[in-house]
Scaffold this motif. Structure first.
Motif: not given
Length: 217
Positions: A197-217
């Motif tokens: 999950c952390i790797e996913r967040k970092e990759a999307l941020t690095e690519a400038g993609i709005d992260d619309t993934t549903e996370y528990e928090e």
């Protein structure tokens, strides 16, 4: 000419490769090895293959859940939290998983007179997963070529790039990464805390993609 099969999990990397090489792919193969997140990933792999008009099959590898040791096979509570590169992430290794899956995919390729097997391992996997490393890909490619009448090849075009680079490819292709699954815990939503999950967040941020993934928090 479509001359390839792809190992497609339903995660960010393999779905990106699926769209990236869609004009070459004749067959998508998912493997159900009873990991915590197979039930989340595989329906997404099926959906994307169907959307692209690519035949998809799922092969059952339940013996891995029975005989192999990995926190990925022991329920969501067994998955460590923290950065992907942390030492504790090694508990998620499923021994020789890619070797087993690639061997089956190579056999299926030859059975269908196809020449290539595609897999979406990437540079960030190298420190944790031995069967994602360049030397492993080189070795199994040589084995595929030597061991088949069609002289099959294993191609892993993302081996030397990062997940952020893959996300940039997906951005160029217009992919919606909310239609992929990463979390190793396999709950209803991404936990947002495990290494994937952390790797996913970092990759999307690095690519400038709005992260619309549903996370528990």
């Amino acid at each position: 000419m479509k001359d390839s099969v792809i190992i497609v999990s339903g995660g960010m990397d393999s779905i990106t490769l699926l769209y990236d090489k869609k004009n070459e792919i004749a067959l998508g193969i998912s493997f159900n090895y009873e990991s915590n997140h197979n039930a989340k990933e595989i329906p997404l792999a099926e959906m994307h293959c169907r959307r692209l008009g690519i035949k998809h099959i799922t092969i059952n590898l339940d013996f891995m859940g029975q005989y192999f040791k990995s926190s990925l096979l022991e329920g969501g509570e067994a998955i460590p939290e923290g950065n992907y590169a942390d030492e504790n992430m090694k508990s998620t290794v499923v021994p020789f998983r890619n070797g087993i899956m690639l061997s089956i995919a190579i056999g299926i390729a030859e059975s269908n007179n196809l020449k290539k097997v595609l897999i979406a391992n990437h540079g960030g996997d190298h420190t944790i997963y031995p069967d994602c490393r360049p030397e492993f890909i080189k070795a199994i490619d040589a084995a595929a070529y030597a061991g088949t009448f069609v002289n099959a090849h294993v191609e892993a075009p993302y081996t030397h790039i990062t997940k952020g680079d893959i996300a940039r490819i997906g951005k160029r292709l217009g992919l919606n990464y909310a239609e992929t699954w990463s979390c190793y815990k396999g709950a209803d939503k991404h936990c947002g805390r495990c290494g994937t999950c952390i790797e996913r967040k970092e990759a999307l941020t690095e690519a400038g993609i709005d992260d619309t993934t549903e996370y528990e928090e």
